[in-house]
Design a protein around this motif. Structure first.
Motif, PDB file in Angstrom:
ATOM      1  N   LYS A  86       0.818  -1.217   0.000  1.00 36.75           N
ATOM      2  CA  LYS A  86       0.000   0.000   0.000  1.00 36.75           C
ATOM      3  C   LYS A  86       0.845   1.257   0.000  1.00 36.75           C
ATOM      4  N   VAL A  87       1.953   1.247   0.765  1.00 35.94           N
ATOM      5  CA  VAL A  87       2.780   2.456   0.782  1.00 35.94           C
ATOM      6  C   VAL A  87       3.541   2.622  -0.531  1.00 35.94           C
ATOM      7  N   GLU A  88       3.861   1.517  -1.208  1.00 33.51           N
ATOM      8  CA  GLU A  88       4.498   1.633  -2.520  1.00 33.51           C
ATOM      9  C   GLU A  88       3.537   2.276  -3.518  1.00 33.51           C
ATOM     10  N   LEU A  89       2.268   1.893  -3.455  1.00 38.24           N
ATOM     11  CA  LEU A  89       1.262   2.518  -4.306  1.00 38.24           C
ATOM     12  C   LEU A  89       1.102   3.989  -3.945  1.00 38.24           C
ATOM     13  N   GLU A  90       1.110   4.279  -2.645  1.00 42.26           N
ATOM     14  CA  GLU A  90       0.972   5.670  -2.210  1.00 42.26           C
ATOM     15  C   GLU A  90       2.105   6.527  -2.751  1.00 42.26           C
ATOM     16  N   PHE A  91       3.352   6.023  -2.633  1.00 43.01           N
ATOM     17  CA  PHE A  91       4.472   6.801  -3.165  1.00 43.01           C
ATOM     18  C   PHE A  91       4.382   6.890  -4.691  1.00 43.01           C
ATOM     19  N   GLY A  92       3.920   5.818  -5.336  1.00 44.53           N
ATOM     20  CA  GLY A  92       3.770   5.843  -6.790  1.00 44.53           C
ATOM     21  C   GLY A  92       2.822   6.931  -7.251  1.00 44.53           C
ATOM     22  N   LEU A  93       1.735   7.129  -6.521  1.00 41.77           N
ATOM     23  CA  LEU A  93       0.798   8.201  -6.869  1.00 41.77           C
ATOM     24  C   LEU A  93       1.459   9.566  -6.714  1.00 41.77           C
ATOM     25  N   HIS A  94       2.273   9.717  -5.663  1.00 42.97           N
ATOM     26  CA  HIS A  94       3.013  10.972  -5.494  1.00 42.97           C
ATOM     27  C   HIS A  94       4.017  11.166  -6.633  1.00 42.97           C
ATOM     28  N   ALA A  95       4.687  10.079  -7.039  1.00 42.93           N
ATOM     29  CA  ALA A  95       5.673  10.175  -8.115  1.00 42.93           C
ATOM     30  C   ALA A  95       5.011  10.523  -9.437  1.00 42.93           C
ATOM     31  N   LEU A  96       3.867   9.897  -9.730  1.00 39.63           N
ATOM     32  CA  LEU A  96       3.141  10.196 -10.967  1.00 39.63           C
ATOM     33  C   LEU A  96       2.635  11.631 -10.956  1.00 39.63           C
ATOM     34  N   ALA A  97       2.106  12.059  -9.806  1.00 35.92           N
ATOM     35  CA  ALA A  97       1.637  13.440  -9.689  1.00 35.92           C
ATOM     36  C   ALA A  97       2.795  14.416  -9.886  1.00 35.92           C
ATOM     37  N   HIS A  98       3.970  14.075  -9.359  1.00 37.35           N
ATOM     38  CA  HIS A  98       5.146  14.937  -9.549  1.00 37.35           C
ATOM     39  C   HIS A  98       5.490  15.067 -11.037  1.00 37.35           C
ATOM     40  N   ASN A  99       5.483  13.949 -11.758  1.00 34.61           N
ATOM     41  CA  ASN A  99       5.808  13.987 -13.189  1.00 34.61           C
ATOM     42  C   ASN A  99       4.841  14.852 -13.972  1.00 34.61           C
ATOM     43  N   LEU A 100       3.542  14.699 -13.696  1.00 29.62           N
ATOM     44  CA  LEU A 100       2.543  15.469 -14.435  1.00 29.62           C
ATOM     45  C   LEU A 100       2.569  16.939 -14.025  1.00 29.62           C
ATOM     46  N   ARG A 101       2.879  17.192 -12.766  1.00 35.20           N
ATOM     47  CA  ARG A 101       2.994  18.589 -12.302  1.00 35.20           C
ATOM     48  C   ARG A 101       4.168  19.263 -12.990  1.00 35.20           C
ATOM     49  N   LYS A 102       5.281  18.527 -13.122  1.00 34.02           N
ATOM     50  CA  LYS A 102       6.461  19.104 -13.789  1.00 34.02           C
ATOM     51  C   LYS A 102       6.193  19.311 -15.273  1.00 34.02           C
ATOM     52  N   LYS A 103       5.481  18.381 -15.890  1.00 37.65           N
ATOM     53  CA  LYS A 103       5.172  18.521 -17.305  1.00 37.65           C
ATOM     54  C   LYS A 103       4.291  19.734 -17.573  1.00 37.65           C
ATOM     55  N   SER A 104       3.411  20.009 -16.634  1.00 43.06           N
ATOM     56  CA  SER A 104       2.475  21.128 -16.834  1.00 43.06           C
ATOM     57  C   SER A 104       3.066  22.470 -16.430  1.00 43.06           C
ATOM     58  N   ALA A 105       4.262  22.434 -15.781  1.00 44.63           N
ATOM     59  CA  ALA A 105       4.873  23.685 -15.308  1.00 44.63           C
ATOM     60  C   ALA A 105       5.325  24.560 -16.467  1.00 44.63           C
TER      61      ALA A 105
END
Length: 512
Positions: free
Chosen positions: A493-512
């Motif tokens: 569960k925590v690996e999935l939780e960090f994965g969601l943070h990592a994916l959100a980071h990638n999309l946030r950086k792409k949209s910056a």
């Protein structure tokens, strides 16, 4: 009285009511989430749903909402449900559908659990198609993130070992006492083997001791009380210790409220003194500050994480990066050998590299530092060291050992000829006899190659890039987004939780 105001009338109707589409700005990050997820193949996610029963919310909609929630720092399923009712961006993504918090929680913990890495991979490959990354060179580093488990719920492997040793001591003491008062008929000069004890062996031994003591009126009341304590507590305690050792699975500790979490030294508390807290070791590979790959580990150091991290990278993408740059926490013979076998260009420091180059200067100079093994001259042709007095230190044999991961290492041993009476003896070493130094030839060979890579023009660039690539990713996720503690339990569960943070980071950086 000032009457220069714009018109305000809550009952004013729209002749042409605006659509939600018009209320979401063109450049808003929510549109990046929508556009990226529309390009993904979600067949694996769809297969997680049953074809029978009440129709479910579309998994594409749920995924969009979940990913954008993490971009918006909204992690609670109840807060996500409220956002779907009130937040115009969530309403647009969900087409004004509202899933209740239980549905949101089940989607995150059950539907995404086994297939999220595939979704993450597809997004990374889309970034590569756009030319934002190449997937050929990665920068790898690790950080520790605290578990949601209680901070004082620890179980220590060493404590279990100590308690079992004390049990053995008490059993041996009771056995010796019983033999000292036993009749010739009950006398047994050969004591039981207590090297490996379990509840059944303890019970048998205690019963035998009780039988001897019950026959002898000279047995003391203290011995009888001690025996009753052993019979009552030792078997059940040993059963509990056995279960705890299974949970430990070779680790040094775990938390009672999150058995997958290991107690690790954290440096992010307000005292900055490295307190031991339950947590996970997060390994991350990045390129151009995009997260390329991530894994979670239960080990307290980075040394034994590199191989499984790259193995899962290869399993996910079906290829490996061409170059890898990492700090000295990964520098070992096992890792260098693995990287060489895989054909990966290695820019991974070893523990003494910075000190050799004068980059790292110790605050307090150690006494007799000039006599350290690395300061001695080694002749490769004659295979011997030269001691500080100029005498050869001959090869006297090999020493073999295994690391915690089971990797076999070999070292050659070199011994000085005559240290007795040497005027440099007190500064050179303090042990008895002639001084012996150890040399791992394989590791020294890898260090020579790595040193050449790190000191090359490309190596200097890589070392500078590492601190500006992977470390800012952790800073963004942990400090800027305030993600310093997991909210779920269990490594999956925590690996999935960090994965969601990592994916959100990638999309946030792409949209910056």
């Amino acid at each position: 009285m000032n009457t220069n105001f714009q018109s305000y009338n809550q009952q004013q109707n729209w002749l042409f009511p605006p659509s939600i589409e018009e209320l979401v700005p063109i450049e808003h990050p929510v549109r990046v989430v929508n556009g990226i997820i529309e390009q993904l193949d979600l067949n694996l996610l769809i297969e997680e749903y049953s074809k029978e029963g009440k129709p479910s919310y579309h998994p594409k909609m749920m995924l969009k909402v979940m990913v954008y929630a993490y971009m918006d720092n909204t992690y609670s399923s109840r807060k996500i449900e409220r956002a779907m009712r009130e937040n115009i961006n969530f309403m647009w993504l969900a087409a004004q559908q509202v899933a209740d918090h239980n549905t949101i929680a089940r989607f995150r913990s059950k539907k995404l659990k086994s297939i999220f890495k595939d979704i993450f991979k597809q997004v990374v490959l889309l970034l590569a198609e756009e030319g934002l990354i190449t997937l050929k060179e990665v920068f790898t580093d690790g950080t520790k993130i605290e578990s949601v488990a209680g901070r004082y719920t620890f179980v220590w492997g060493n404590a279990i070992k100590t308690r079992k040793e004390k049990m053995v001591e008490q059993l041996e003491e009771m056995w010796q006492y019983a033999q000292s008062i036993a009749d010739e008929e009950d006398s047994d000069p050969v004591p039981p083997d207590f090297k490996k004890i379990d509840s059944e062996k303890v019970e048998r031994t205690a019963n035998k001791i009780a039988e001897i003591i019950s026959k002898n009126p000279r047995a003391s009341g203290r011995a009888k009380a001690k025996l009753r304590y052993i019979q009552k507590n030792f078997p059940q305690n040993l059963d509990r210790y056995e279960e705890q050792e299974k949970t430990l699975a070779g680790r040094g500790s775990y938390s009672k409220t999150d058995p997958d979490a290991t107690f690790m030294r954290m440096k992010d508390d307000h005292m900055q003194n490295g307190q031991l807290k339950p947590g996970y070791n997060v390994q991350l590979s990045s390129e151009s500050q995009f997260v390329i790959h991530y894994t979670l580990h239960q080990t307290t150091n980075d040394l034994n994480t590199l191989k499984p991290h790259l193995d899962t990278f290869e399993s996910l993408y079906e290829f490996l990066p061409e170059q890898l740059t990492a700090d000295a926490g990964y520098g070992s013979e096992e890792n260098y050998e693995f990287l060489e076998e895989k054909g990966i260009g290695t820019y991974v420091k070893y523990s003494t590299f910075d000190k050799e180059q004068g980059i790292l200067k110790s605050k307090r100079k150690k006494k007799n530092e000039g006599f350290h093994r690395d300061k001695l001259y080694y002749s490769q042709e004659q295979d011997h060291y030269i001691c500080p007095m100029g005498q050869p230190m001959e090869n006297i044999g090999e020493r073999k050992g295994k690391t915690k991961s089971g990797y076999l290492q070999k070292s050659s041993m070199y011994q000085a000829q005559n240290c007795q009476g040497c005027p440099l003896r007190t500064g050179c070493f303090k042990a008895k006899g002639n001084r012996i130094v150890e040399r791992n030839h394989a590791l020294e060979g890898y260090k020579e190659k790595v040193r050449e890579n790190l000191l090359s023009e490309m190596g200097i660039i890589k070392r500078r890039q590492r601190t500006a690539d992977v470390e800012p990713v952790f800073a963004q996720i942990k400090s800027n987004r305030n993600f310093n503690r997991f909210t779920h339990r269990g490594i999956e569960k925590v690996e999935l939780e960090f994965g969601l943070h990592a994916l959100a980071h990638n999309l946030r950086k792409k949209s910056a």
